[in-house]
Design an enzyme around this catalytic site. Structure first.
Site, short mmCIF file in Angstrom:
data_model
loop_
_atom_site.label_atom_id
_atom_site.label_comp_id
_atom_site.label_asym_id
_atom_site.label_seq_id
_atom_site.Cartn_x
_atom_site.Cartn_y
_atom_site.Cartn_z
CG ASP A 101 -30.78 -4.77 22.53
OD1 ASP A 101 -31.97 -4.39 22.55
OD2 ASP A 101 -30.24 -5.40 23.47
CG HIS A 115 -32.69 -12.04 23.21
ND1 HIS A 115 -31.35 -12.01 22.87
CD2 HIS A 115 -32.91 -10.93 23.97
CE1 HIS A 115 -30.78 -10.93 23.42
NE2 HIS A 115 -31.71 -10.26 24.07
CG HIS A 149 -29.00 -7.68 26.16
ND1 HIS A 149 -29.81 -6.57 26.38
CD2 HIS A 149 -28.58 -8.10 27.37
CE1 HIS A 149 -29.87 -6.35 27.69
NE2 HIS A 149 -29.13 -7.25 28.31
CG ASP A 154 -30.91 -2.87 25.82
OD1 ASP A 154 -30.34 -2.50 24.77
OD2 ASP A 154 -31.30 -4.04 25.99
ZN LIG Z 1 -31.18 -5.75 25.04
#
Ligand SMILES: [Zn+2]
Length: 377
Positions: free
Chosen positions: A172, A136, A174, A255
């Site tokens: 992931d 990110h 996200h 995650d």
């Molecule tokens: Zn994540």
């Protein structure tokens, strides 16, 4: 057995992760990389020369992708001398991106590992760097627990040693907004991301194309192992075969596992291991990074198993007592899942499979991406 690679896989690690915490109430208060290192040692999975200590990247190396003014602010934040207006500008000192004692040294070590990995892969090989995967991070600010963007730096490091066509695959929970920000318009970097729909950072739409080489698949809650197998066969492996990368980077965030407190997907770590093994066959250079993962047992077991799979080790049905003791010593302060962990979190690396149906939503989205690929040809 003859290895297809010129060298045995390497593991890039550091002791900086042991005991460092983003703070008592932050998801990154739990042990992660240290567990992987300890389990691999306990299982005898580090042969001579396989464990490589991650260097800390210098600001001049980080400036390959990050704004020097931001790097200066990040170092001063660690020293406690950052002005509040600068902190606001760079999103430092927020609930997500807190001020903590190793807030420059720790991400700079992950970034140093990714830069080193790019250099070490010049002539081929396999590297696992579970401290990396901070997808990110943005050039001039912290974002989503990520102060720097080590995958972006790994891509640039590979470029600097002459590797041009690079595929970045991200499983992931996200979306990898920082990496897409950096490389969406670079036709020589294929970006494939599978992530939970309607979850922060709310980017990564199915329709994103970048320069034609961006493939995003948002998936609904409850995404299972069978669905990930379908995604691997119908999206990831086909797109990689078309692209013929010289290097593959896998962001292997943990995650998306069912036991993770920050997402609502339902994978077992068999899904991760299947992707890890399949991508090892795609290109002569392979870097597996960590990423998210906020349940200390599921993240430690997953990434230790990843290292075993990369080396061709069979995973023990039941862990030996010395490895079990490492998992029993972990804690998950402030979370209900830490109160009475199930026994298999202590005694195994591999989860039981979480198979199911391929949902209509996942099937329809895969069809849309398949149709786009046909047009793209
Ligand atoms: Zn994540």
């Amino acid at each position: 057995m003859i290895r297809p690679w010129p060298h045995a896989p390497r593991f890039i690690g550091s002791e900086i992760y042991r005991g460092s915490s983003y703070g008592a109430h932050h998801p990154l208060r739990v042990a992660r990389v240290s567990t992987v290192i300890d389990l691999a040692r306990a299982l005898g999975w580090f042969a001579d020369g396989q464990y490589v200590i991650s260097p800390r990247a210098k600001p001049s190396a980080l400036a390959a992708w990050h704004d020097p003014a931001y790097l200066s602010a990040l170092m001063r934040a660690e020293n406690g001398t950052l002005a509040s207006d600068e902190a606001r500008r760079h999103h430092l000192g927020t609930a997500s991106n807190p001020i903590f004692p190793e807030m420059f040294r720790r991400p700079a070590t992950a970034a140093g590992g990714s830069i080193l990995a790019g250099q070490m892969l010049r002539h081929g090989g396999v590297i696992h760097s579970p401290g990396g995967g901070t997808h990110h991070g943005l050039p001039d600010r912290a974002n989503g627990f990520c102060y720097l963007n080590d995958p972006a730096l790994a891509i640039l490091s590979l470029r600097s040693v002459g590797v041009r066509r690079i595929a970045y695959v991200d499983i992931d929970a996200h979306h990898c907004d920082g990496v897409e920000h950096g490389f969406a318009e670079d036709p020589d970097v294929m970006l494939i991301s599978v992530h939970e729909e309607r979850r922060w950072p709310f980017t990564g739409a199915l329709e994103d194309r970048g320069a034609g080489q961006v493939w995003n698949l948002p998936v609904p809650r409850g995404f299972n192992d069978t669905e990930m197998s379908a995604v691997l066969d119908r999206l990831i492996l086909l797109r990689l075969a078309d692209f013929r990368p010289e290097a593959v980077i896998l962001q292997c965030g943990a995650d998306a596992l069912m036991e993770d407190p920050l997402s609502r997907l339902a994978l077992s770590n068999n899904a991760h291991l299947e992707v890890v093994a399949a991508l090892q066959q795609v290109a002569p250079r392979y870097l597996v990074l960590g990423g998210g993962g906020y349940n200390p047992w599921s993240v430690g077991r997953c990434w230790a198993a990843v290292w075993g799979v990369l080396n061709g080790h069979s995973l023990p049905e039941r862990l030996p007592p010395v490895a079990e003791a490492i998992l029993r010593a972990l804690s998950f302060p402030g979370h209900r899942m830490g109160k009475a962990p199930p026994d298999h979190w202590f005694t195994t690396l591999r989860d039981t499979q979480r198979t199911g149906k391929v949902s209509e939503t996942v099937d329809a989205r895969l069809h849309r991406l398949e149709a786009r690929a046909v047009v793209w040809h």
